[in-house]
Design a protein around this motif. Structure first.
Motif, PDB file in Angstrom:
ATOM      1  N   ALA A  41      23.303   4.354 -26.203  1.00 34.56           N
ATOM      2  CA  ALA A  41      23.929   3.041 -26.076  1.00 34.56           C
ATOM      3  C   ALA A  41      24.887   2.754 -27.216  1.00 34.56           C
ATOM      4  CB  ALA A  41      22.830   1.970 -26.064  1.00 34.56           C
ATOM      5  N   TRP A  42      25.858   1.877 -26.910  1.00 32.91           N
ATOM      6  CA  TRP A  42      26.672   1.236 -27.952  1.00 32.91           C
ATOM      7  C   TRP A  42      26.977  -0.194 -27.528  1.00 32.91           C
ATOM      8  CZ3 TRP A  42      29.010   5.938 -25.948  1.00 32.91           C
ATOM      9  CH2 TRP A  42      29.890   5.741 -24.883  1.00 32.91           C
ATOM     10  N   ASP A  43      27.346  -0.989 -28.502  1.00 31.12           N
ATOM     11  CA  ASP A  43      27.696  -2.375 -28.203  1.00 31.12           C
ATOM     12  C   ASP A  43      29.211  -2.545 -28.260  1.00 31.12           C
ATOM     13  OD1 ASP A  43      28.318  -2.423 -30.909  1.00 31.12           O
ATOM     14  OD2 ASP A  43      26.707  -3.809 -31.456  1.00 31.12           O
ATOM     15  N   ILE A  44      29.683  -3.772 -28.264  1.00 29.31           N
ATOM     16  CA  ILE A  44      31.116  -4.043 -28.205  1.00 29.31           C
ATOM     17  C   ILE A  44      31.854  -3.507 -29.428  1.00 29.31           C
ATOM     18  CG2 ILE A  44      30.937  -6.328 -29.292  1.00 29.31           C
ATOM     19  CD1 ILE A  44      33.243  -5.310 -26.336  1.00 29.31           C
ATOM     20  N   THR A  45      31.147  -3.291 -30.540  1.00 38.28           N
ATOM     21  CA  THR A  45      31.781  -2.702 -31.725  1.00 38.28           C
ATOM     22  C   THR A  45      31.945  -1.195 -31.596  1.00 38.28           C
ATOM     23  OG1 THR A  45      29.713  -2.233 -32.943  1.00 38.28           O
ATOM     24  CG2 THR A  45      30.637  -4.468 -33.129  1.00 38.28           C
ATOM     25  N   GLY A  46      31.259  -0.605 -30.631  1.00 38.46           N
ATOM     26  CA  GLY A  46      31.245   0.848 -30.492  1.00 38.46           C
ATOM     27  C   GLY A  46      30.174   1.519 -31.310  1.00 38.46           C
TER      28      GLY A  46
ATOM     29  N   THR B  48      23.412 -12.051 -24.758  1.00 41.81           N
ATOM     30  CA  THR B  48      22.854 -11.955 -26.112  1.00 41.81           C
ATOM     31  C   THR B  48      21.691 -10.980 -26.199  1.00 41.81           C
ATOM     32  OG1 THR B  48      21.404 -13.853 -25.669  1.00 41.81           O
ATOM     33  CG2 THR B  48      23.547 -14.305 -26.670  1.00 41.81           C
ATOM     34  N   ASN B  49      21.042 -10.677 -25.082  1.00 40.61           N
ATOM     35  CA  ASN B  49      19.922  -9.739 -25.119  1.00 40.61           C
ATOM     36  C   ASN B  49      20.363  -8.402 -25.695  1.00 40.61           C
ATOM     37  OD1 ASN B  49      18.532  -7.325 -23.483  1.00 40.61           O
ATOM     38  ND2 ASN B  49      17.028  -8.922 -23.884  1.00 40.61           N
ATOM     39  N   ALA B  50      19.506  -7.797 -26.515  1.00 41.77           N
ATOM     40  CA  ALA B  50      19.872  -6.587 -27.257  1.00 41.77           C
ATOM     41  C   ALA B  50      20.315  -5.452 -26.347  1.00 41.77           C
ATOM     42  CB  ALA B  50      18.691  -6.138 -28.121  1.00 41.77           C
ATOM     43  N   GLU B  51      19.675  -5.284 -25.193  1.00 44.72           N
ATOM     44  CA  GLU B  51      20.030  -4.201 -24.284  1.00 44.72           C
ATOM     45  C   GLU B  51      21.066  -4.633 -23.249  1.00 44.72           C
ATOM     46  OE1 GLU B  51      15.973  -1.495 -24.469  1.00 44.72           O
ATOM     47  OE2 GLU B  51      16.290  -2.807 -22.751  1.00 44.72           O
ATOM     48  N   ALA B  52      21.021  -5.894 -22.846  1.00 45.99           N
ATOM     49  CA  ALA B  52      21.990  -6.368 -21.858  1.00 45.99           C
ATOM     50  C   ALA B  52      23.411  -6.263 -22.385  1.00 45.99           C
ATOM     51  CB  ALA B  52      21.670  -7.801 -21.472  1.00 45.99           C
ATOM     52  N   LYS B  53      23.584  -6.440 -23.680  1.00 45.18           N
ATOM     53  CA  LYS B  53      24.945  -6.438 -24.244  1.00 45.18           C
ATOM     54  C   LYS B  53      25.410  -5.036 -24.636  1.00 45.18           C
ATOM     55  CE  LYS B  53      23.491  -7.514 -29.010  1.00 45.18           C
ATOM     56  NZ  LYS B  53      23.604  -8.520 -30.090  1.00 45.18           N
TER      57      LYS B  53
END
Length: 811
Positions: A782-787, A730-735
């Protein structure tokens, strides 16, 4: 710090006029359009992208996917033309990003076959001005009528439209060349037109280049041109006989100036081409850029010629533009290559607190800000030579069929940030001309720090590989700051948010390696370590990374520059000693319960895999450095400390499969993709095993199985952190996936002979950037799981060269 300058090109500026003449005459047999490398990234001209990525961070820059390869040298200022044909991205003012199409900056083409009553004239943009400007021009070049190719520092626009009988390809580049510390700084863009007539009729071809007088526009730190002044601007037609090469013709865009000393917004642009037998250059010196454009289009659309109108006036407030047209005839089957150039001279940089700097290229052209024509001349005379040198540099990499084709293109395209990332290269105005210039990359325009050290640990690999003198100089500048203190207080934003009241910290402590060399709106390179989000004085990675980069530069440039090691040794030793204050008895500095490393929103507490591994590698680098400089006492001391720290590191973090994130935070059992960063550098520099090899391989496989393959189906890179069973944190950078750190991990995989895993991991990054989300030439941090992304145009992704710089003993 003053040093004897090493910034000397292996070639002088002069280029024989005869050589240029020969190059131009040979154009009838040379055809560049067929020579576009297969490795170049390709996209149909003007083709929109469905479901592009967008920024997740409010206020971050998000200009969308209309981007292209930039032009401009190191520290010269840059701009780019997108793959739909508009000039929209501007990095002329140091450290400032502006994105706004300037519609009168445009190429257009006229073609007419023998016997046809009328020719075809067309602006080469897939679209049209949104503000009604230049309404008389023929806009909306058909989407998909040709292709765009990018292979930094080159790009090609391959025009294929059934209304154009001749096949014309535009080749674009600036002379960014390896081991070249002169031409690589030039503010010049070369546009070579490769034209071929495949028909059985003679074809007249004319290409038009129009440009706006933008002198005075680059004053502010805003991201657009609102309020850009035009008063005092004027255009001048120039014609110059250049030996046997022909007559150089073009327009210089200038402005009235108060006094002789330039301001940073004072400067010139120039556009030019060479008239020679069979090649005619015509011109329109001045027209109103916000008008209907008839002064240009009525003549050009008739026969491909402009009116040769030399009229010039000084702007009251109207936008001025000018244009040149380059016209030639192709017989059936004939081919020809003809160059145009855009040059600029904004010689001075003035940062927010007022200090002035001269750009690097002024060593060769002077500091007046009035030498755009001279720069343009060199661009025309050297166009073929520079193009060939770029091709020669790239050839061994892009033709290596043992590596994926997509990777070979990505390898060069990610280098765009070396010039286009707000890059600075210059020396203080009025300083000793023999002093070595200061160089720095900007972390990104959203986080506008110069030289960010924790990030350049990844990003500086290609700089070291191709411009090693620059990289060593950057590390000398950091070394110079280590024994110094900046006592002023700044707000610690993260801590303030935690406790709800202002918390401050000292700008820089003695012994701490600074996070950065300052910010454009401040006094960079003088006032370093800009206070901000975190108190970086107590970060646990900066000092170790500095030590490792110094040793890296020594090893990877042949282990010969012992003078560099001796010069930086006091700072290296001080950096290691400073970190020892955080060692609470185990031989490893412990993290302090806040985000005290490059993952600056991810809390770390106690001994940690990332910072601890870097520390162990730094001790080995310090040990070897001490041995080279003859400090036997320190050699033994660091070796003993390494053995002690290694024992603690393994006993507290190894769980049988991987190294735990840390010993005490809520993330302690999670899998960090970057946990082997210290070992990566140890492999790179021949320092040996920081941890046993079986542990390295086990951890690398675990990261691949979980952080890569269980995140986005293995098609997005390596997530920074995952739970042991494969859940996203859940951490903003970890994810997030961080492009640069993923590439460092991929480099480690390559070192270990895990090539399939390395390519799979890196292919996920390529998929997101170049296929799915449209992040080309603005690669984010960076990007998250949504891209969706954060921090575009980031410095760290140049770490792709980690895959090329593996250990000589790699399997």
């Amino acid at each position: 710090m003053k040093r004897t300058s090493k910034w000397i090109s292996t070639r002088g500026l002069a280029f024989p006029i005869l050589a240029f003449t020969l190059c131009l005459s040979m154009a009838s047999t040379a055809w560049g359009g067929d020579g576009i490398p297969k490795a170049a990234w390709k996209r149909a001209l003007g083709l929109p992208l469905e479901n592009p990525g967008v920024t997740r961070a409010a206020g971050d820059i998000d200009d969308g996917y209309w981007q292209g390869v930039p032009v401009g040298g190191f520290g010269a200022g840059t701009f780019s033309r997108s793959y739909r044909g508009d000039f929209a991205r501007w990095h002329i003012k140091a450290g400032v990003h502006k994105y706004e199409p300037v519609y009168a900056n445009q190429f257009a083409m006229f073609q007419q076959s023998e016997g046809d009553a009328h020719g075809t004239s067309q602006a080469l943009m897939n679209g049209h001005p949104s503000n009604g400007e230049l309404s008389s021009w023929q806009w909306d070049y058909p989407v998909g009528a040709g292709d765009y190719y990018g292979l930094f520092p080159k790009a090609w626009f391959d025009y294929k439209w059934d209304k154009f009988p001749a096949h014309v390809t535009l080749e674009q580049f600036s002379p960014v060349l390896p081991n070249n510390y002169r031409e690589s700084s030039y503010p010049v863009a070369v546009y070579r037109w490769h034209a071929e007539n495949p028909t059985n009729k003679t074809v007249v071809v004319s290409v038009l280049l129009s440009w706006t007088n933008m002198s005075g526009w680059f004053r502010t730190y805003t991201r657009d041109f609102k309020g850009a002044p035009n008063q005092g601007n004027h255009n001048e037609y120039v014609s110059e006989k250049v030996g046997d090469a022909g007559t150089m013709k073009g327009i210089v865009f200038d402005r009235n100036r108060a006094g002789t000393a330039p301001n940073d917004w004072d400067g010139q642009f120039a556009i030019a081409a060479m008239e020679s037998p069979g090649v005619e250059v015509s011109y329109q010196t001045t027209y109103q850029a916000s008008g209907d454009g008839k002064a240009v289009w009525s003549a050009f659309s008739k026969d491909g010629r402009l009116a040769n109108d030399g009229k010039s006036w000084v702007s009251d407030k109207e936008k001025l533009a000018g244009a040149i047209a380059l016209r030639f005839t192709l017989r059936p089957g004939e081919k020809k290559v003809v160059p145009m150039v855009v040059s600029w001279d904004f010689s001075l940089i003035q940062f927010g607190e007022g200090r002035k700097w001269d750009r690097r290229y002024t060593d060769f052209y002077g500091t007046s800000g009035q030498n755009a024509w001279k720069i343009a001349r060199d661009g025309l005379l050297h166009a073929t030579e520079w193009s060939d040198e770029i091709d020669k540099w790239q050839a061994p990499y892009i033709t290596d069929e043992s590596k994926p084709l997509w990777y070979r293109g990505m390898l060069f395209n990610e280098l765009y940030a070396l010039t286009d990332g707000g890059t600075f290269w210059g020396r203080q105005a009025g300083s000793d001309a023999k002093a070595t210039p200061t160089f720095a990359l900007l972390e990104c325009f959203d986080y506008a720090y110069y030289g960010t050290l924790d990030v350049r640990f990844y990003a500086s690999l290609p700089l070291l590989k191709f411009w090693p003198d620059i990289d060593k100089q950057v590390l000398r500048e950091f070394a110079d700051t280590v024994p110094k203190e900046w006592p002023e207080q700044g707000l610690w934003v993260w801590k303030t948010q935690q406790v709800g009241e202002p918390i401050t910290h000292k700008r820089k402590k003695i012994g701490a390696v600074p996070h950065d060399l300052g910010v454009p709106e401040g006094d960079p390179f003088v006032a370093v370590n800009e206070p901000g989000w975190q108190d970086t004085n107590d970060w646990k990675d900066l000092n170790s990374k500095f030590v490792l980069m110094v040793y890296r530069d020594y090893v990877l440039t042949g282990r010969k520059d012992t003078a560099f090691l001796r010069e930086t040794w006091p700072a290296v030793k001080a950096a290691i000693e400073y970190l020892r204050q955080f060692d609470h008895g185990g031989g490893v500095p412990e993290n302090s319960g806040y985000p005290d490393q490059t993952y600056d929103d991810w809390v770390v507490r106690g001994v940690s895999a990332y910072s601890g591994g870097l520390w162990l590698a730094a001790l080995r680098a310090g040990e070897e450095t001490a041995r080279v400089v003859g400090d036997t006492k320190t050699t033994a001391e660091y070796h003993a400390l390494f053995l002690k720290g290694q024992k603690t590191y393994i006993s507290q973090l190894w769980n049988g499969e991987y190294f735990r994130y840390d010993t005490s935070s809520e993330s302690k059992d999670d899998i960090q993709a970057d946990q082997l960063a210290g070992q990566w550098y140890a492999n790179l520099t021949g320092l040996g095993e920081i941890v046993p090899h079986t542990m390295q391989v086990s951890a690398a496989k675990k990261i691949f199985d979980v952080n890569v393959m269980k995140f986005g189906h293995g098609e997005m890179g390596a997530a920074n952190g995952m739970t042991a069973d494969g859940a996203i944190l859940t951490n903003a950078e970890a994810k997030e996936v961080w492009v640069g750190t993923t590439l460092g991990y991929a480099g480690l995989l390559m070192q270990e002979g895990m090539n399939d895993e390395a390519w799979k991991t890196t292919r996920g990054l390529y998929h997101v950037i170049y296929e799915d989300k449209g992040y080309w030439f603005r690669t984010p941090e960076a990007w998250d799981i949504t891209g969706n992304f954060r921090a575009g145009m980031y410095m760290r992704p140049t770490a792709i060269w980690a895959l090329e710089m593996t250990s000589p003993t790699a399997k």
